[in-house]
Structure formats: C-alpha cells, structure tokens
Design an enzyme around this catalytic site. Sequence first.
Site, short mmCIF file in Angstrom:
data_model
loop_
_atom_site.label_atom_id
_atom_site.label_comp_id
_atom_site.label_asym_id
_atom_site.label_seq_id
_atom_site.Cartn_x
_atom_site.Cartn_y
_atom_site.Cartn_z
N TYR A 1 -47.70 -45.52 38.16
CA TYR A 1 -48.96 -45.45 37.40
C TYR A 1 -48.72 -45.78 35.93
O TYR A 1 -49.44 -46.58 35.33
CB TYR A 1 -49.55 -44.06 37.55
N GLY B 1 -66.02 -43.17 41.27
CA GLY B 1 -64.90 -42.32 40.94
C GLY B 1 -65.25 -41.22 39.95
O GLY B 1 -66.41 -41.04 39.56
N GLN B 2 -64.22 -40.49 39.52
CA GLN B 2 -64.42 -39.34 38.65
C GLN B 2 -65.09 -39.72 37.33
O GLN B 2 -66.03 -39.07 36.90
CB GLN B 2 -63.08 -38.64 38.37
N LYS C 1 -50.05 -48.90 33.61
CA LYS C 1 -50.84 -48.72 32.40
C LYS C 1 -50.23 -49.46 31.21
O LYS C 1 -50.96 -50.07 30.41
CB LYS C 1 -50.99 -47.22 32.08
N ASP D 1 -68.49 -50.44 43.63
CA ASP D 1 -67.33 -49.75 44.19
C ASP D 1 -67.13 -50.25 45.61
O ASP D 1 -67.96 -51.01 46.13
CB ASP D 1 -67.53 -48.23 44.17
N ILE D 2 -66.05 -49.80 46.24
CA ILE D 2 -65.79 -50.22 47.62
C ILE D 2 -66.49 -49.32 48.62
O ILE D 2 -66.44 -49.57 49.83
CB ILE D 2 -64.28 -50.25 47.93
N GLY E 1 -65.39 -49.28 40.05
CA GLY E 1 -64.95 -47.91 40.30
C GLY E 1 -66.03 -46.89 39.98
O GLY E 1 -65.74 -45.77 39.55
#
Length: 321
Positions: free
Chosen positions: A140, A11-12, A144, A34-35, A8
């Site tokens: 989500y 990402g952010q 988690k 990442d993708i 990832g």
Amino acid sequence: MKKILVTGASGQIGSEQVMKLRDIYGETNVIATDIKEPQGERGDSLFEIVDVMDANKLYETAKYHNVDTIMHLAAVLSYKAEMEPIFAWKLNMGGLLNALEVARELDLQFFTPSSIGAFGPETPKDDTPQDTLQRPTTMYGINKVAGELLCDYYYERYGVDTRGVRYPGLISSKTLPGGGTTDYAVEIYYEALKNKCYTCYLEQGTYLDMMYLPDALHAIIDLMEADSNKLIHRNAFNITAISAAPEDFAAAIQKHIPEFTMTYDVDPVRQRIADSWPNRLDASAAREEWDYKYEYNLDKMTKDMLNKLVVKLQNRNALVD
C-alpha cells in the site's frame, strides 16, 4: 469545480464525499461510480457502474457527463493490500493511471488521496515533515509513493491540475472501514455501545495520526477550490487532526461510558504496518498554501461518533452529553 466524477463512490470516503459534494454543487453535478451498487437510497442521484481498470468505460463516462473534475478514490487499503499485494498493485496503480489519462485527455482537474502509509520506518515519526524520506515497507505504501510521483509527473509533463492530501486514519460514523490498519478506531465505538468492551488488534502505545471524516471531506473541497498559483506542493499535502493510541480512544469513550473496557490481541501484520507509520504529521505546508484547518479533536469526535451511532443502532436513550 462545476461537474465532478467520483470513483470508488461506495467506499468509506466516497459514500460520504458524494453526498457532501451534491449538497454544495447540486444533485445532478456529481456522478458517482463504483464496481458495485451503493448501499442505501440515493434518491434520484446519478450512479454508474464503472471499473477503474476499464480505461475505455471510465473515459466514456467522464466524457458523456461532461465533467470538469475527477475525484479518484478507488483503491485497495493497507491491510487488504498486504493480503493481496499483486491485486493491490494492479488496482491501485492501474486504476490511478487510467484516471490520470482520462484527466489528461479531457483536460480535467484531478484529485486523489495519498496516505500516512507513504512513509516508512526510517521516516521521522514526530512532526513528520512535508518533504522527507519515504521508504515504505508495505505494498500500500509503495503504491502511494508511486502515486504521488505519478501525479506530480502528470502535472509537470502534461499540465494536468493534479491535487492530493496524505490522509491519516479516517474515522466515519456512517460507513464501516474497508481493510485499513486504523479500522480499530471505528470498530471501538460500535463495540463500546453494543458490548461495553473491545479487543484491539494494535498494541497499547501505538500512536497514529487520525481524522474524523467531516474534516477529511472539507479538506478535499478546500484544496480543490484553492488558488492554483498558491500551491507549491500540489500533491500529497500532509494533513493532521488527532494523534492518538488505542488507550486514548478508550479513555475518551470512558468519559461517556464508564464501564467500557479494552483488552489487546495483537495482529502482527497490522502492528507491523502501524509501526512503520508516523505518530503525527507536520501540516504547515497545507496551512500555508491553502489554509488547511480542522474542527474535531478526539473528545469532540468521540461525543459526535457515539451520538450518531446511538441513532444508527436505534438506541436513542443512550445519547451522551
């Protein structure tokens, strides 16, 4: 940590984490995956296309680069997960399981973040304890909680050195958010500079835990470098920095941009998610077990955000004092 693979990485969190890690551990010792290709230039940095749902590719990449640590950041965030719950379950849980299996098979240290989303409406909202009731009502959040337990299992069952934190809403001056409930806390700064106004999708008085990304990045590194023998909880440490509602962000911005105004147009999906989350976490376990600390409060973060975005938006004359 000597050689680190980050999933990832576009990402952010990942895009800034990779740069921070390379500054500390060396340019060739951090493999970003990442993708999709990362935005902007990374110089001669190592980057590979890896879908975390492809267990074989993830394993082969980690083995080829001879890493000793995986930082697993690939995930679908809270708001997007409510829009695509089946996809979120498959990626968030399937990707995590694949990454944990690679860590088990190659004997790697392992980090993945949890979130305030792991709590639910019945969890105490103020000074939320490290160990408390967790009954989230979002996909989500369910991901988690399951992820926290899965990481605990891999430590207890296989001895994998798993570690993690429960992140508040994260605020970055460099990367745009990607489908979270607290995205307004990034958007508001851009709109303050560009239009001097913002329409918030959460209600006034909706307090949530927040954190400036530089503090979030330091927390990962501090936890990963901590003495394993001192870690009691290991995974899902509560960490906190800023507890604020939308009007608090507006007030902080108005200290620098007095003409800024904010209105409200509530998104019921995001509001429902936010209402199920804590106001502020109790981070005493993180402080006691690995000396967690943060630098930025709301005012200090606001000044830094505005100045960095002024440069980013190429309006250098608007730098704030």
